[in-house]
Design an enzyme around this catalytic site. Sequence first.
Site, PDB file in Angstrom:
ATOM      1  CG  ASP A  12      33.417 -36.269 -43.344  1.00 47.51           C
ATOM      2  OD1 ASP A  12      34.055 -36.416 -42.281  1.00 47.51           O
ATOM      3  OD2 ASP A  12      32.459 -35.496 -43.438  1.00 47.51           O
ATOM      4  CD  GLU A  46      32.492 -27.337 -45.285  1.00 42.71           C
ATOM      5  OE1 GLU A  46      32.455 -28.365 -44.584  1.00 42.71           O
ATOM      6  OE2 GLU A  46      31.566 -27.004 -46.066  1.00 42.71           O
TER       7      GLU A  46
END
EC number: 3.2.1.106
Length: 834
Positions: free
Chosen positions: A580, A804
């Site tokens: 990302d 996460e």
Amino acid sequence: MARGERRRRAAAAEGARPLERARAAGRRDGRAGGARGSASGAALAVVVLALAFGLSGRWVLAWLRVRRALTLHPAPSALPPDSSSPAVAPELFWGTYRPHVYFGMKTRSPKPLLTGLMWAQQGATPGTPPKLRHTCEQGDGVGPYGWEFHDGRTFGRQHIHDGALRLTTEFVKRPGGQHGGDWSWRVTVEPQASGTPSFPLVSLFFYVVTDGQEVLLPEIGAKGQLKSISGHTSELGDFRLTLLPPTSPGDTVPKHGSYNVFWSSNPGLPQLTDMVKSRLNSWFQHRPPGASPDRYLGLPGSLKWEERGPSGQGQFLIQQVTLKAPFSVEFVFESGSAATGGNQASGRLVGSQLTQALESHAAAFKERFEKTFQLKEKGLSPEEQALGQVALSGLLGGIGYFYGQGLVLPDTSMEGSEQKMDPALFPPVPLFSGVPSRSFFPRGFLWDEGFHQLVVQRWDPHLTREALGHWLGLLNADGWIGREQILGDEARARVPPEFLVQRAAHANPPTLLLPVVHMLEGHDPDDLAFLRKAFPRLHAWFSWLHQSQAGPVPLSYRWRGRDLALPTLLNPKTLPSGLDDYPRASHPSTAERHLDLRCWVALGARVLSQLAEQLGETEAAAELGPLAASLEEPGSLDELHWAPELGVFADFGNHTKAVQLKSRPPQGLVRVVGRPPPRLQYVDALGYVSLFPLLLQLLDPSSPRLGPLLDVLADSRHLWSPFGLRSLSASSLFYKQRNTEHDPPYWRGAVWLNINYLALGALHHYGHVEGPHKVQAAKLYHELRANVVRNVRQQYQATGFLWEQYSDQDGRGMGCRPFQGWTSLVLLIMAEEY
């Protein structure tokens, strides 16, 4: 004016002069002029025809590209025909394949029968409606929750903490018949605090949903109790669902419950929660014998068919049972063919028989877990063993079955032109896959799934073959697989519209090859038989990646699909890479060379080459072998990606580090580019990308580049932290920097388990082979493993969740939770399985 526009206007002006001269000459010599005029007309006609054919040819090519993008690959499936049907895989036909709900089951079918649970604490906040729980949400205040045990097939036990309540959901499947067998649920509700003076009033909602022409026939007993539901579908045959009266936990004596029921056409799966909320609009009294009454909001008190929809829309039937905690309720599915096949003689799986089955399955799970991973034998603490069981169970309990059509933007092979096209629907496809997070990402992600299956295949290789076969079934005619699979109404309802479309020019890391490596090394006959069937699709997928993402010079590669250099972006993101906002060249261009992508392609060439040789695919082996050798040749990697001024491998592109976000009212934060201006150079972003030749074990143990990478990895000024390797150097200008005013840092310093797992695998490898860095690699391996395991365990004990990502500053869990996707790799780290 653009240079091209000036050229076109100049050409038009110059083209007029010869024609004018010809006309003038024609006036002097009519016959000659006529001949020349005919020749000129013929030439013009040829030009027009050529242009027409050229334009039509381009349109035909574009049409063919669109068609191929929306056409499934013709290679035979890697899975048997009807592999998800009860006839072929009865033990997997039913499952907890709805990861986005707290508890529910469905069949592996395009038109499934679905069951689920909702609950609400009545009167928790006087004057306000009860909070109805159904789908896993990040911000609903429920938690911690997750599977204590789940074997991926027949059994699971989950604990859910919700304010003053503690719920335990359990299920057991029993094989039999031709339609997937029977199953039983037990839902237990208890007060969170022991010895509480007042017991909460709780409503449980058990529902059944059909998605087509299936028949449901409810049978109602006294006081609105739904005694049973009889039904029939083409895939399940005859069946019966029974909701038993509530009891005290661990007891068989019924407790008094109040019942409400609602029956309607299926409003659409994403609308189930809202429909139930809208029907919780009447007050009722719960009045146990000898006790004072309590008011509660309930569904309509009598069974009546409501909102009959179009034919084939399906049915929705829900039973509400309300009473004070603590209590247990059992919900039983019985297959007609299983009953005639012998299950009836065994009796229903309820009460003490269900308890015995649950205890037996739990004991079997623990025994199998230790036999598979040997955590106790390897000296892991009881807390770490429990963490490993939760990591595995959460991953298996998150496996879903999806069916539907994704939105695809075809590849026109001209970057930027895709924006002028409309997305179109891909053919309907099934997907059997793990998910990263039940609350935030309850759908299939391509680069996550390879990491998921590294864990799953150690436990149940058949499940991994099923998952890989389904993912390879998504291949289009070009060999592309969409990186995010949003299939079906339920999945689509949870994704913002701007993220629904998958672009057929964009790739994703080919992590499905990681479990393929394990299959090759394991020599399991079933795995090798699967790989033989899967090879044409694996080869097509790799070939598409290698060709479509080719870079500006031979053996270089570039991720297609970087964000445009918008004024609000500090560094345009590269979503296809999976990393990302990891910093890339400041000014995106076609001159970029991406190090991580080259390493993924090198790994793919190596794996496919080895697989082709093992399978006797001589033509493919002859193609892939030289490519693998070229990509792993040290001089080539150095020439394209070694940055002497940085002392590490790096991306290359049009770059300057003189960029920052500055406040410019009223626009807010905007990117300001200073001096020096961008130029073609290596990108000074030391982090995970810099390590990829090490992470994927592409370096020879004697490589002179291995030492500098180990030094950078071990340096606390760069990547080393007490909690794992951080994603970006603490010395980087991008470290912990927002990418936009509203986009916090993601891969800019946080610790991620998937990359730490790859790093540990590499350190373990280089610490066990002879070479000048063997001792250093082994030392770093043991220290990094201890740091990662300790922090994940401490955060789980503190919060009840796997996360996460983790902070490199204090180790706290960040991002979404629960995240029992690739964070479940902590189990393999503890087991030292790489």
